[in-house]
Design a protein around this motif. Sequence first.
Motif, PDB file in Angstrom:
ATOM      1  N   GLN A 231      15.707 -33.167  17.178  1.00 20.22           N
ATOM      2  CA  GLN A 231      14.604 -33.069  16.216  1.00 20.22           C
ATOM      3  C   GLN A 231      13.287 -33.623  16.744  1.00 20.22           C
ATOM      4  OE1 GLN A 231      15.644 -34.461  12.301  1.00 20.22           O
ATOM      5  NE2 GLN A 231      16.713 -32.557  11.862  1.00 20.22           N
ATOM      6  N   GLU A 232      13.323 -34.343  17.855  1.00 22.48           N
ATOM      7  CA  GLU A 232      12.073 -34.845  18.430  1.00 22.48           C
ATOM      8  C   GLU A 232      11.447 -33.853  19.397  1.00 22.48           C
ATOM      9  OE1 GLU A 232      12.749 -38.659  20.122  1.00 22.48           O
ATOM     10  OE2 GLU A 232      13.235 -39.619  18.197  1.00 22.48           O
ATOM     11  N   LYS A 233      12.067 -32.717  19.563  1.00 23.88           N
ATOM     12  CA  LYS A 233      11.557 -31.675  20.456  1.00 23.88           C
ATOM     13  C   LYS A 233      11.530 -30.335  19.734  1.00 23.88           C
ATOM     14  CE  LYS A 233      13.286 -33.657  24.795  1.00 23.88           C
ATOM     15  NZ  LYS A 233      14.082 -33.359  26.007  1.00 23.88           N
ATOM     16  N   CYS A 234      10.787 -29.396  20.306  1.00 20.87           N
ATOM     17  CA  CYS A 234      10.900 -28.009  19.878  1.00 20.87           C
ATOM     18  C   CYS A 234      12.095 -27.385  20.604  1.00 20.87           C
ATOM     19  CB  CYS A 234       9.636 -27.229  20.212  1.00 20.87           C
ATOM     20  SG  CYS A 234       8.189 -27.735  19.260  1.00 20.87           S
ATOM     21  N   VAL A 235      12.755 -26.471  19.957  1.00 15.12           N
ATOM     22  CA  VAL A 235      13.916 -25.801  20.546  1.00 15.12           C
ATOM     23  C   VAL A 235      13.689 -24.290  20.468  1.00 15.12           C
ATOM     24  CG1 VAL A 235      16.410 -25.473  20.453  1.00 15.12           C
ATOM     25  CG2 VAL A 235      15.421 -27.701  19.812  1.00 15.12           C
ATOM     26  N   PHE A 236      13.718 -23.646  21.626  1.00 13.84           N
ATOM     27  CA  PHE A 236      13.553 -22.187  21.684  1.00 13.84           C
ATOM     28  C   PHE A 236      14.886 -21.591  22.089  1.00 13.84           C
ATOM     29  CE2 PHE A 236      11.729 -18.285  23.862  1.00 13.84           C
ATOM     30  CZ  PHE A 236      11.492 -17.625  22.655  1.00 13.84           C
ATOM     31  N   ILE A 237      15.404 -20.665  21.271  1.00 10.38           N
ATOM     32  CA  ILE A 237      16.770 -20.169  21.422  1.00 10.38           C
ATOM     33  C   ILE A 237      16.771 -18.661  21.645  1.00 10.38           C
ATOM     34  CG2 ILE A 237      19.035 -19.979  20.306  1.00 10.38           C
ATOM     35  CD1 ILE A 237      18.190 -22.376  18.531  1.00 10.38           C
ATOM     36  N   CYS A 238      17.557 -18.234  22.623  1.00 12.50           N
ATOM     37  CA  CYS A 238      17.833 -16.811  22.839  1.00 12.50           C
ATOM     38  C   CYS A 238      19.287 -16.547  22.453  1.00 12.50           C
ATOM     39  CB  CYS A 238      17.606 -16.446  24.303  1.00 12.50           C
ATOM     40  SG  CYS A 238      18.202 -14.798  24.758  1.00 12.50           S
ATOM     41  N   VAL A 239      19.506 -15.583  21.584  1.00  9.57           N
ATOM     42  CA  VAL A 239      20.862 -15.200  21.177  1.00  9.57           C
ATOM     43  C   VAL A 239      21.134 -13.812  21.752  1.00  9.57           C
ATOM     44  CG1 VAL A 239      22.467 -15.002  19.257  1.00  9.57           C
ATOM     45  CG2 VAL A 239      20.435 -16.457  19.015  1.00  9.57           C
ATOM     46  N   TRP A 240      22.197 -13.688  22.545  1.00 16.56           N
ATOM     47  CA  TRP A 240      22.474 -12.426  23.212  1.00 16.56           C
ATOM     48  C   TRP A 240      23.953 -12.063  23.088  1.00 16.56           C
ATOM     49  CZ3 TRP A 240      25.511 -12.792  27.822  1.00 16.56           C
ATOM     50  CH2 TRP A 240      25.705 -14.105  28.297  1.00 16.56           C
ATOM     51  N   ALA A 241      24.253 -10.785  23.322  1.00 12.55           N
ATOM     52  CA  ALA A 241      25.594 -10.259  23.085  1.00 12.55           C
ATOM     53  C   ALA A 241      26.388 -10.148  24.381  1.00 12.55           C
ATOM     54  CB  ALA A 241      25.507  -8.887  22.415  1.00 12.55           C
ATOM     55  N   LEU A 242      27.545 -10.789  24.416  1.00 10.83           N
ATOM     56  CA  LEU A 242      28.411 -10.697  25.590  1.00 10.83           C
ATOM     57  C   LEU A 242      29.025  -9.310  25.749  1.00 10.83           C
ATOM     58  CD1 LEU A 242      30.429 -14.029  25.829  1.00 10.83           C
ATOM     59  CD2 LEU A 242      29.348 -12.829  27.729  1.00 10.83           C
ATOM     60  N   ASP A 243      29.264  -8.620  24.629  1.00  8.63           N
ATOM     61  CA  ASP A 243      29.925  -7.322  24.710  1.00  8.63           C
ATOM     62  C   ASP A 243      28.959  -6.166  24.913  1.00  8.63           C
ATOM     63  OD1 ASP A 243      28.743  -7.341  22.252  1.00  8.63           O
ATOM     64  OD2 ASP A 243      30.585  -7.046  21.084  1.00  8.63           O
ATOM     65  N   SER A 244      27.672  -6.476  25.102  1.00 11.10           N
ATOM     66  CA  SER A 244      26.696  -5.437  25.400  1.00 11.10           C
ATOM     67  C   SER A 244      26.615  -5.239  26.909  1.00 11.10           C
ATOM     68  CB  SER A 244      25.321  -5.828  24.852  1.00 11.10           C
ATOM     69  OG  SER A 244      24.329  -4.928  25.298  1.00 11.10           O
ATOM     70  N   VAL A 245      26.468  -3.987  27.336  1.00  6.30           N
ATOM     71  CA  VAL A 245      26.450  -3.685  28.770  1.00  6.30           C
ATOM     72  C   VAL A 245      25.346  -4.466  29.484  1.00  6.30           C
ATOM     73  CG1 VAL A 245      26.097  -1.857  30.480  1.00  6.30           C
ATOM     74  CG2 VAL A 245      27.403  -1.380  28.390  1.00  6.30           C
ATOM     75  N   GLY A 247      23.603  -7.011  27.981  1.00  8.51           N
ATOM     76  CA  GLY A 247      23.304  -8.195  27.180  1.00  8.51           C
ATOM     77  C   GLY A 247      22.845  -9.381  28.003  1.00  8.51           C
ATOM     78  N   ALA A 248      23.495  -9.610  29.158  1.00  6.82           N
ATOM     79  CA  ALA A 248      23.150 -10.765  29.984  1.00  6.82           C
ATOM     80  C   ALA A 248      21.767 -10.637  30.610  1.00  6.82           C
ATOM     81  CB  ALA A 248      24.207 -10.952  31.068  1.00  6.82           C
ATOM     82  N   ASP A 249      21.237  -9.419  30.699  1.00 10.60           N
ATOM     83  CA  ASP A 249      19.890  -9.234  31.247  1.00 10.60           C
ATOM     84  C   ASP A 249      18.850  -9.960  30.398  1.00 10.60           C
ATOM     85  OD1 ASP A 249      21.003  -7.685  33.197  1.00 10.60           O
ATOM     86  OD2 ASP A 249      20.428  -5.763  32.312  1.00 10.60           O
ATOM     87  N   GLU A 250      19.185 -10.214  29.137  1.00  6.84           N
ATOM     88  CA  GLU A 250      18.238 -10.912  28.266  1.00  6.84           C
ATOM     89  C   GLU A 250      17.971 -12.328  28.765  1.00  6.84           C
ATOM     90  OE1 GLU A 250      15.513 -10.331  25.364  1.00  6.84           O
ATOM     91  OE2 GLU A 250      17.003  -8.898  26.131  1.00  6.84           O
ATOM     92  N   LEU A 251      18.903 -12.894  29.548  1.00  6.12           N
ATOM     93  CA  LEU A 251      18.675 -14.223  30.119  1.00  6.12           C
ATOM     94  C   LEU A 251      17.511 -14.205  31.108  1.00  6.12           C
ATOM     95  CD1 LEU A 251      22.389 -15.306  30.646  1.00  6.12           C
ATOM     96  CD2 LEU A 251      20.780 -16.249  28.980  1.00  6.12           C
TER      97      LEU A 251
END
Length: 361
Positions: A231-245, A247-251
């Motif tokens: 809570q003392e920091k900002c948190v930026f989150i990426c949610v991606w799909a493992l079962d997508s062909v 999906g990992a490219d979003e990283l």
Amino acid sequence: MRSVVCCIVAWFVLLQGELHAQTSYPEIKKIYENVDGTLSIDSYMQALKGMDARANELVRGIDDTQERGRATLLWHTYQRENIFRYWKAIGGRPADLQKLRPCQLSTDPDVPELELLSPEDLKNVLDWYFRVNKSATSYARMKECLYGIKSEKVRQAYAFGLLERELQVNGMSKDLEPVFEVFRCCMKNREIVERVNELEKMYTPVRENAIAPEIVLPDDKGNTFRLTDFQEKCVFICVWALDSVNGADELDTFAEAKKVNEKWGEGGIEFVNIAVGASEDMDKWRKILTEKKQTEWMINLFCDKTKSAFVKDYLIEALPRYIFVEIDGVLRSGWFISPANQSLFKQMFTKNVWFYKRVGI
């Protein structure tokens, strides 16, 4: 016998009219398909008159009154689309659109012929009306449809459909919050009103400026991640799909956000990625983390989509999704813009930087 013959003739004439109408619609659309962005506005307006004259001949040739009304609405929609595409082709300047708006064949969306349209055609007619005449936000479109158009079909097929799409794509923003009461005031269909109430209940916990629901998930090191520990920091989150062909490219896309990191000061933000998959996918997940070197500086979490509360709490449906949580656990957006849109992302991502600096964060 005579009455039977008359009925057959009448049916044949009606059928001929309907067939002519159905085959005329793509012909009408084809008239407005081409846009020449090299024309001056005066030359374009003259060319538009010629297109309108050809389309008018086709519409006037439709015998059935209802079909002619339906064709007219679609004709005017194709014409608006052509105007809009020409305007974009010449630079999209507001002053030019003001000059072009009077060329529209009609500007009143509240006409009884709307009831004759299919849901898809209805959406196209109103989308292009708003695009050319209003450039309105989703909230303004819904409000005008609910208050200004008598058709209940418009309210159900367009306004409510727009609400569902807006929530799915962008979640509940501050501008969208008042629209739920407008639906309750204007909608006659009680089933739709009940559905609106359900959507409000679902999306309120993840609306802008709400306290972000807790996230408790395992990381790749065997530890348990809790959002409330940051809570003392900002948190930026990426949610991606493992079962997508792909999906990992979003990283790779997510890693682009770190280029803006220095603007937050040392340690001002945490980057977290959440892989959504089935429990048997964990080996696949670990292999991806090994291959993606940028994940070494991220917090890497795994979400079992069948068991984790995260999927339900954050309404995880279409992926990828980006979530931005500010200091003190305040949710700036559960549907944040992707770093793939670099210029807009940079502007949105750093919009509170100067506030943080002023208060000494």
